[in-house]
Design a protein around this motif. Structure first.
Motif, PDB file in Angstrom:
ATOM      1  N   LEU A  98       0.823  -1.210   0.000  1.00 43.68           N
ATOM      2  CA  LEU A  98       0.000   0.000   0.000  1.00 43.68           C
ATOM      3  C   LEU A  98       0.860   1.265   0.000  1.00 43.68           C
ATOM      4  CD1 LEU A  98      -2.854  -1.018   2.479  1.00 43.68           C
ATOM      5  CD2 LEU A  98      -3.036  -0.706   0.004  1.00 43.68           C
ATOM      6  N   ALA A  99       1.960   1.241   0.774  1.00 41.62           N
ATOM      7  CA  ALA A  99       2.833   2.418   0.814  1.00 41.62           C
ATOM      8  C   ALA A  99       3.525   2.642  -0.531  1.00 41.62           C
ATOM      9  CB  ALA A  99       3.868   2.252   1.922  1.00 41.62           C
ATOM     10  N   PHE A 102       0.653   4.121  -2.946  1.00 43.59           N
ATOM     11  CA  PHE A 102       0.155   5.484  -2.704  1.00 43.59           C
ATOM     12  C   PHE A 102       1.252   6.519  -2.457  1.00 43.59           C
ATOM     13  CE2 PHE A 102      -3.549   2.823  -1.584  1.00 43.59           C
ATOM     14  CZ  PHE A 102      -4.499   3.422  -2.386  1.00 43.59           C
ATOM     15  N   PRO A 104       3.304   7.855   0.195  1.00 44.77           N
ATOM     16  CA  PRO A 104       3.064   8.944   1.159  1.00 44.77           C
ATOM     17  C   PRO A 104       4.272   9.855   1.356  1.00 44.77           C
ATOM     18  CG  PRO A 104       3.461   6.880   2.301  1.00 44.77           C
ATOM     19  CD  PRO A 104       3.360   6.535   0.848  1.00 44.77           C
ATOM     20  N   LYS A 216      -1.274  11.874   4.775  1.00 47.44           N
ATOM     21  CA  LYS A 216      -1.197  10.764   3.828  1.00 47.44           C
ATOM     22  C   LYS A 216      -0.594   9.529   4.483  1.00 47.44           C
ATOM     23  CE  LYS A 216      -0.286  10.029  -1.086  1.00 47.44           C
ATOM     24  NZ  LYS A 216       0.337  10.582  -2.314  1.00 47.44           N
ATOM     25  N   TYR A 217       0.505   9.730   5.214  1.00 44.82           N
ATOM     26  CA  TYR A 217       1.118   8.616   5.959  1.00 44.82           C
ATOM     27  C   TYR A 217       0.125   8.047   6.966  1.00 44.82           C
ATOM     28  CZ  TYR A 217       3.853   6.461   9.704  1.00 44.82           C
ATOM     29  OH  TYR A 217       4.315   5.608  10.681  1.00 44.82           O
ATOM     30  N   ILE A 220      -2.647   5.998   5.219  1.00 41.93           N
ATOM     31  CA  ILE A 220      -2.231   4.705   4.665  1.00 41.93           C
ATOM     32  C   ILE A 220      -2.019   3.683   5.774  1.00 41.93           C
ATOM     33  CG2 ILE A 220      -0.352   3.531   3.429  1.00 41.93           C
ATOM     34  CD1 ILE A 220      -0.104   6.063   1.721  1.00 41.93           C
ATOM     35  N   LEU A 223      -5.444   2.582   6.693  1.00 45.62           N
ATOM     36  CA  LEU A 223      -5.991   1.729   5.642  1.00 45.62           C
ATOM     37  C   LEU A 223      -5.404   0.323   5.736  1.00 45.62           C
ATOM     38  CD1 LEU A 223      -7.615   1.280   3.032  1.00 45.62           C
ATOM     39  CD2 LEU A 223      -5.643   2.178   1.750  1.00 45.62           C
ATOM     40  N   VAL A 308       4.917   0.632   6.496  1.00 48.82           N
ATOM     41  CA  VAL A 308       4.564   1.911   5.873  1.00 48.82           C
ATOM     42  C   VAL A 308       5.633   2.960   6.176  1.00 48.82           C
ATOM     43  CG1 VAL A 308       2.863   3.777   5.786  1.00 48.82           C
ATOM     44  CG2 VAL A 308       2.096   1.408   5.975  1.00 48.82           C
TER      45      VAL A 308
END
Length: 412
Positions: A98-99, A102, A104, A216-217, A220, A223, A308
């Motif tokens: 995911l990181a 997206f 971050p 954003k971090y 995520i 999420l 992340v």
């Protein structure tokens, strides 16, 4: 109102008060935090921690004694360790994916003010060797949970082999367990007030600016935690635990609320065990063995933060991580979940180990410190859900094993 609703109301009011103090009256926050909020929160956490070591000792001894067959004990122990290590690796893989997707860390971040002094984590081999205590009473006093668990398993194994000859000891432990669980119920009546104070301090101390700067971090990580909760644990509960995941979460919600407030798996342990036994119908012998062990070594939520955070820091410093680096992150963090168990500030210590293993600057952890307290609350809730999921899965598995054994005996 049910206790869960009272705790949730306390948390909601704590959020409102924390935002109000931070935005409207920031000059009054230090005084209110020092003389009202912090004392209430600390008293609540201290009352719960007061019971942790006695409950771990009594529950693991009774749990191990209840599993009288050494083969069964070995089977349950192996399943528990395999489940924890596997889900930790899945959590890390999900977080890294995911990181990476997206990104971050792509943007303008001020690196000059990022400071963090990493503490040295003990080598994994030393931690494994130190599981055996030289003085069990010293381990209890210091709260060294791995040593306490090892000693308790030994005593429980001895009781299981001696059986009727130590019935008086078993009766004493049963009654001690009843007393401790009664005290948990009494302390939980204070949970709404503790939750209010702890959330107000977390929100009021961090503030909206810190959250927005790292939005954003922050998003995520949340999420990834939610995805792991729904996909990994939900699948395990449905497939192996033969339980509706929604029903599971609903029944386990009182423990989740306490975990979110306290940010401590160990502090939440008395509550999570009580809920698992009474509302999830997990046998005391399995709950008493699996959940204390999980509170010590199972850190899926923390692993997600590490995954992340590692990708985020690499992106901030414009460092391209190879597939080998990513595999190193997964392996190091998975093993570190056991290797650093029981060390204060374990999440950031584990992260510093991961960053060092792939050559990223440890001081970059300072970038995420502003929102880590809030994320710690959420990942603690994920951690204890994993412990309960494992206990439920093993309980159902042992039921099926017993049924298969009975059918085999009947056929023969």
């Amino acid at each position: 109102m049910t206790l869960t609703k009272k705790i949730l109301l306390g948390m909601f009011l704590g959020i409102i008060v924390g935002i109000f103090l931070n935005l409207v009256t920031p000059q009054a926050y230090p005084t209110i935090e020092t003389y009202i909020l912090s004392p209430v929160g600390k008293i609540f956490i201290s009352l719960i921690k007061l019971l942790v070591v006695p409950i771990v000792i009594v529950s693991i001894i009774l749990g191990t004694a209840g599993i009288s067959d050494p083969k069964k004990l070995g089977r349950i122990g192996t399943k528990t360790i395999v489940f924890f290590l596997t889900t930790t690796a899945i959590a890390l893989t999900l977080a890294i994916g995911l990181a990476t997707l997206f990104q971050p860390g792509v943007g303008n971040f001020q690196l000059e003010g990022a400071q963090f002094e990493g503490k040295e984590a003990p080598p994994i081999v030393d931690t494994l060797l130190n599981i055996v205590p030289t003085n069990p009473f010293e381990a209890m006093t210091e709260g060294n949970m791995l040593q306490v668990i090892f000693f308790s398993i030994l005593v429980g194994f001895a009781i299981s082999q001696l059986q009727g000859r130590v019935k008086l000891v078993v009766d004493f432990l049963d009654q001690a367990n009843d007393i401790l669980m009664f005290l948990v119920g009494v302390i939980m009546k204070l949970a709404p007030y503790g939750a209010f104070a702890l959330i107000a301090v977390a929100i009021g101390g961090q503030g909206i600016d810190a959250i927005l700067a790292m939005a954003k971090y922050f998003g995520i990580v949340l999420l990834a935690l939610f995805a792991h909760l729904v996909i990994t644990y939900g699948s395990a509960v449905a497939m192996f635990g033969k339980t509706n995941p929604i029903t599971f979460i609903k029944n386990f919600s009182p423990a989740l609320a306490v975990a979110f407030s306290t940010s401590s798996s160990s502090a939440t342990l008395p509550v999570s065990m009580d809920v698992a036994q009474k509302k999830l119908n997990i046998p005391k012998s399995i709950s008493g063995f699996v959940q204390p062990l999980g509170a010590t070594i199972n850190m899926d939520g923390t692993a997600i933060m590490q995954g992340v955070a590692t990708i985020f820091i690499a992106q901030v410093y414009a460092v391209d991580l190879s597939m080998g680096d990513l595999l190193t992150v997964v392996l190091t963090a998975t093993l570190a979940s056991i290797g650093t168990a029981g060390v204060p500030g374990v999440g950031l210590i584990m992260l510093s180990m991961v960053l060092t293993s792939i050559g990223l600057p440890v001081e970059a952890i300072g970038l995420i410190l502003g929102v880590d307290r809030l994320l710690d609350m959420t990942r603690t809730a994920v951690n204890i859900t994993g412990d309960a999921t494992c206990a439920l899965m093993i309980a159902k598995g042992e039921e099926r094993h017993a049924e298969s054994y009975s059918e085999a005996i009947a056929e023969s």
